[in-house]
Design an enzyme around this catalytic site. Structure first.
Site, PDB file in Angstrom:
ATOM      1  N   GLU A  62       0.703  -1.389   0.126  1.00 23.09           N
ATOM      2  CA  GLU A  62      -0.001   0.106  -0.233  1.00 23.09           C
ATOM      3  C   GLU A  62       0.790   1.481  -0.019  1.00 23.09           C
ATOM      4  O   GLU A  62       0.368   2.244  -0.669  1.00 23.09           O
ATOM      5  CB  GLU A  62      -0.748   0.072   1.431  1.00 23.09           C
ATOM      6  CG  GLU A  62      -1.804  -0.994   1.138  1.00 23.09           C
ATOM      7  CD  GLU A  62      -2.582  -1.140   0.070  1.00 23.09           C
ATOM      8  OE1 GLU A  62      -3.129  -0.278  -0.675  1.00 23.09           O
ATOM      9  OE2 GLU A  62      -3.205  -2.379  -0.320  1.00 23.09           O
ATOM     10  N   ASP A 168      -5.824  -4.299  -7.917  1.00 22.90           N
ATOM     11  CA  ASP A 168      -5.020  -3.490  -8.947  1.00 22.90           C
ATOM     12  C   ASP A 168      -5.123  -3.911 -10.404  1.00 22.90           C
ATOM     13  O   ASP A 168      -5.362  -2.922 -11.106  1.00 22.90           O
ATOM     14  CB  ASP A 168      -3.613  -3.416  -8.442  1.00 22.90           C
ATOM     15  CG  ASP A 168      -3.155  -3.038  -7.218  1.00 22.90           C
ATOM     16  OD1 ASP A 168      -4.056  -2.218  -6.705  1.00 22.90           O
ATOM     17  OD2 ASP A 168      -2.357  -3.680  -6.420  1.00 22.90           O
TER      18      ASP A 168
END
Length: 362
Positions: A62, A168
């Site tokens: 992250e 993602d």
């Protein structure tokens, strides 16, 4: 230290890191699983710490997103750790599709980097890539930690590259399509691909009786739909005008009319926006819907309408951007916005009309 259901762990590189309270459920599940597999207390403790090690990799993942976004002038509110992974809560997403793609790729690249570092260590140290022992004793050996961590980082990369929101891969796919089709269309296509994959996960999970795949399928399906709704609302907010929100259902009364006149037209009518005009037909006030109900409950049939009239309103034009309506409703406390052109009332805009406009039903 607890705020909004999250525990603040600290700030790194000016980004707060928090853990959601539900993460504790995962740790309890780890202990429970260890007991079910017949692990020793020593192995369960190692399993517990290994789980924290995995989530340390998730946090680094992250940070990859957050620090890359920072290069494009986008801040990060915080990084939140949950039982199903981490979440870098960016202030906004990059509008440039290439920037969005780079931000999305940055997270998996971090895990690839971790895997390469561990792989290099295992190769050059001669330790090898084999996991020692069965499930019940695998965590008895510290030498298994780097091997398992290598494999799990590879799994994290593959899982995150699934072309479905909120992974993602879904954002990378959206960015690629957006280059040619625009952001809204890119989100729509990526969202539907994500939903199709989600249904596949769900069906396969039911067939194999695999609870994890069932949960992933449900989660991905609703996340994909929510992503499209969010982006569609953003596009409407950015490009919409008052003409897109216009409500034609309104009634105009004279300030000297009685409330009973409103009651008679109100019943069975869709025209529930009440405007009050003076003797020259200029709009001088509005009557909120709840005030009409209140007056009817009180039996105020002979009360002049101006007694219930509010002068908290502002006339707007058809060309006014939708985003300006938020300022009028929130900062000026207006109840209703008459829409006019050349002195003629064309309709009204209420808070609910704006909410309906921004809510996309799919």
């Amino acid at each position: 230290m607890f705020k909004g259901g999250s525990l603040y762990l600290g700030t790194l590189l000016k980004i707060p890191v928090k853990v959601h309270w539900s993460f504790a459920l995962l740790l309890f599940y780890v202990v429970y699983t260890g007991q079910q597999l017949g692990m020793s207390t020593f192995a369960i403790i190692n399993f517990f710490y290994f789980t924290l090690l995995i989530f340390a990799c998730v946090v680094l993942h992250e940070f990859g997103h957050a620090l890359t976004a920072r290069k494009y002038g986008i801040g990060t509110q915080d990084i939140l750790i949950t039982p199903i992974g981490g979440l870098a809560r960016l202030d906004r997403l990059p509008e440039n599709p290439w920037h969005e793609m780079i931000v999305a790729i940055a997270g998996p690249l971090v895990n690839i980097g971790i895997a390469l570092l561990i792989g290099g260590y295992l190769y050059f140290s001669g330790t090898g890539f084999e996991v020692i022992g069965e499930e019940s004793i695998v965590f008895e050996y510290f030498s298994n930690f780097p091997v398992l961590l290598l494999y799990l980082n590879v799994i994290l990369v593959l899982f995150n590259l699934i072309p479905a929101f909120p992974m993602d891969g879904g954002r990378i796919l959206r960015a690629l399509i957006s280059v040619f089709k625009g952001r809204k269309k890119g989100t729509q296509i990526a969202s539907w691909i994500g939903r199709i994959l989600a249904v596949g996960f769900l069906i396969f999970g039911l067939y194999e009786n695999h609870l994890g795949l069932i949960f992933i399928g449900i989660f991905v399906y609703f996340a994909a739909r929510a992503e499209y709704r969010t982006v569609a609302a953003e596009e409407r907010y950015r490009h919409g005008k008052v003409s897109d929100v216009l409500n034609h259902n309104f009634m105009v009364f004279s300030k000297n009319d009685l409330m009973q006149d409103i009651f008679h037209q109100w019943e069975g009518s869709e025209e529930n926006a009440i405007l009050i005009a003076d003797d020259e037909n200029n709009i001088i006030g509005v009557i909120p819907e709840e005030d009409v109900f209140h007056a009817k409950e009180q039996g105020d049939v002979f009360t002049p309408v101006y007694r219930y009239m509010s002068n908290e309103f502002e006339s707007v034009t058809m060309e006014l951007p939708v985003r300006h309506l938020f300022y009028l409703f929130n900062n000026k406390s207006v109840q209703m916005l008459p829409v006019s052109r050349d002195g003629r009332i064309l309709g009204v805009v209420r808070r609910q009309d704006l909410a309906n406009f921004l809510t996309l039903r799919t």
